[in-house]
Design a protein around this motif. Sequence first.
Motif, PDB file in Angstrom:
ATOM      1  N   ASP A 166       6.028  -0.571   0.722  1.00  0.00           N
ATOM      2  CA  ASP A 166       5.054  -0.286   1.651  1.00  0.00           C
ATOM      3  C   ASP A 166       5.172   1.012   2.293  1.00  0.00           C
ATOM      4  O   ASP A 166       6.302   1.475   2.666  1.00  0.00           O
ATOM      5  CB  ASP A 166       4.805  -1.311   2.659  1.00  0.00           C
ATOM      6  CG  ASP A 166       3.303  -1.587   2.947  1.00  0.00           C
ATOM      7  OD1 ASP A 166       2.333  -1.639   2.364  1.00  0.00           O
ATOM      8  OD2 ASP A 166       3.010  -2.039   4.350  1.00  0.00           O
ATOM      9  N   GLY A 167       3.968   1.939   2.225  1.00  0.00           N
ATOM     10  CA  GLY A 167       4.135   3.286   2.937  1.00  0.00           C
ATOM     11  C   GLY A 167       4.882   4.365   1.986  1.00  0.00           C
ATOM     12  O   GLY A 167       4.814   5.452   2.553  1.00  0.00           O
ATOM     13  N   ARG A 178       0.782  -1.083  -0.079  1.00  0.00           N
ATOM     14  CA  ARG A 178      -0.026  -0.078   0.005  1.00  0.00           C
ATOM     15  C   ARG A 178       0.858   1.195  -0.156  1.00  0.00           C
ATOM     16  O   ARG A 178       1.590   1.195   0.742  1.00  0.00           O
ATOM     17  CB  ARG A 178      -1.009  -0.236   1.245  1.00  0.00           C
ATOM     18  CG  ARG A 178      -1.891  -1.157   1.224  1.00  0.00           C
ATOM     19  CD  ARG A 178      -3.098  -0.770   1.947  1.00  0.00           C
ATOM     20  NE  ARG A 178      -4.074  -2.017   1.933  1.00  0.00           N
ATOM     21  CZ  ARG A 178      -4.985  -1.874   0.894  1.00  0.00           C
ATOM     22  NH1 ARG A 178      -5.056  -0.886   0.460  1.00  0.00           N
ATOM     23  NH2 ARG A 178      -5.917  -2.817   0.834  1.00  0.00           N
ATOM     24  N   LEU A 179       0.458   2.056  -1.022  1.00  0.00           N
ATOM     25  CA  LEU A 179       1.260   3.608  -0.808  1.00  0.00           C
ATOM     26  C   LEU A 179       0.128   4.546  -1.051  1.00  0.00           C
ATOM     27  O   LEU A 179      -1.001   4.247  -1.100  1.00  0.00           O
ATOM     28  CB  LEU A 179       2.142   3.538  -1.905  1.00  0.00           C
ATOM     29  CG  LEU A 179       1.671   3.225  -3.557  1.00  0.00           C
ATOM     30  CD1 LEU A 179       1.359   4.124  -4.333  1.00  0.00           C
ATOM     31  CD2 LEU A 179       2.944   2.691  -4.373  1.00  0.00           C
ATOM     32  N   THR A 180       0.747   5.490  -1.089  1.00  0.00           N
ATOM     33  CA  THR A 180      -0.401   6.814  -1.026  1.00  0.00           C
ATOM     34  C   THR A 180      -0.109   7.670  -1.972  1.00  0.00           C
ATOM     35  O   THR A 180       1.226   7.925  -2.395  1.00  0.00           O
ATOM     36  CB  THR A 180      -0.441   7.655   0.260  1.00  0.00           C
ATOM     37  OG1 THR A 180       0.590   8.355   0.243  1.00  0.00           O
ATOM     38  CG2 THR A 180      -0.898   6.981   1.412  1.00  0.00           C
ATOM     39  N   ALA A 189      -4.336   9.566  -1.197  1.00  0.00           N
ATOM     40  CA  ALA A 189      -5.118   8.624  -1.096  1.00  0.00           C
ATOM     41  C   ALA A 189      -4.712   7.312  -1.425  1.00  0.00           C
ATOM     42  O   ALA A 189      -3.296   7.038  -1.810  1.00  0.00           O
ATOM     43  CB  ALA A 189      -6.069   8.763  -2.573  1.00  0.00           C
ATOM     44  N   PRO A 190      -5.106   6.097  -0.673  1.00  0.00           N
ATOM     45  CA  PRO A 190      -4.249   4.749  -0.606  1.00  0.00           C
ATOM     46  C   PRO A 190      -4.447   4.161  -1.934  1.00  0.00           C
ATOM     47  O   PRO A 190      -5.527   4.511  -2.648  1.00  0.00           O
ATOM     48  CB  PRO A 190      -5.180   4.151   0.402  1.00  0.00           C
ATOM     49  CG  PRO A 190      -6.509   4.680   0.411  1.00  0.00           C
ATOM     50  CD  PRO A 190      -6.457   6.167   0.132  1.00  0.00           C
ATOM     51  N   LEU A 191      -3.328   3.407  -2.460  1.00  0.00           N
ATOM     52  CA  LEU A 191      -3.536   2.731  -3.642  1.00  0.00           C
ATOM     53  C   LEU A 191      -2.862   1.342  -3.371  1.00  0.00           C
ATOM     54  O   LEU A 191      -1.650   1.272  -2.803  1.00  0.00           O
ATOM     55  CB  LEU A 191      -2.421   3.395  -4.731  1.00  0.00           C
ATOM     56  CG  LEU A 191      -2.621   2.707  -6.038  1.00  0.00           C
ATOM     57  CD1 LEU A 191      -3.843   2.570  -6.729  1.00  0.00           C
ATOM     58  CD2 LEU A 191      -1.103   3.350  -6.667  1.00  0.00           C
ATOM     59  N   ALA A 192      -3.354   0.423  -3.548  1.00  0.00           N
ATOM     60  CA  ALA A 192      -3.105  -0.988  -3.511  1.00  0.00           C
ATOM     61  C   ALA A 192      -2.323  -1.548  -4.677  1.00  0.00           C
ATOM     62  O   ALA A 192      -2.596  -1.196  -5.791  1.00  0.00           O
ATOM     63  CB  ALA A 192      -4.065  -1.882  -3.060  1.00  0.00           C
ATOM     64  N   ARG A 209       5.095   7.406  -0.317  1.00  0.00           N
ATOM     65  CA  ARG A 209       4.393   8.662  -0.590  1.00  0.00           C
ATOM     66  C   ARG A 209       4.439   8.978  -2.096  1.00  0.00           C
ATOM     67  O   ARG A 209       5.591   9.541  -2.102  1.00  0.00           O
ATOM     68  CB  ARG A 209       4.357   9.663   0.393  1.00  0.00           C
ATOM     69  CG  ARG A 209       3.970   9.094   1.815  1.00  0.00           C
ATOM     70  CD  ARG A 209       4.401  10.376   2.847  1.00  0.00           C
ATOM     71  NE  ARG A 209       5.794  10.470   2.889  1.00  0.00           N
ATOM     72  CZ  ARG A 209       6.520  11.418   2.883  1.00  0.00           C
ATOM     73  NH1 ARG A 209       6.031  12.419   2.383  1.00  0.00           N
ATOM     74  NH2 ARG A 209       7.952  11.315   2.948  1.00  0.00           N
TER      75      ARG A 209
END
Length: 90
Positions: A76-77, A8-10, A14-17, A79
């Motif tokens: 993961d994480g 998951r990144l943003t 907004a989150p994006l998988a 931005r």
Amino acid sequence: MSERLEIRLTVNGAPLACAVGQTVASALLANSSYLLRLSPNGQTPRGAFCMMGACQECAIQIDGGIRRACQTEVRDGMRVELRGAADDRG
Ligand code: FES
């Protein structure tokens, strides 16, 4: 159970998988985000073009620095900021 590990990144908060091993550019394209930024001079829309690190069209803010999205693997994480680009999804 899926073999595909999910990250998951943003993107603009907004989150994006996305999947392990994807680049930021491929994750954005898979999510129908084609417009990455506006050019600094003409304010024209720019998006990933060569996908091999040569054209610089995918240079965007990733974790606070300017990086080529097509050459940056997701983590993961992470931005991501699409500065000056409207969200063109959907
Ligand atoms: S799409 Fe050309 S450098 Fe990334």
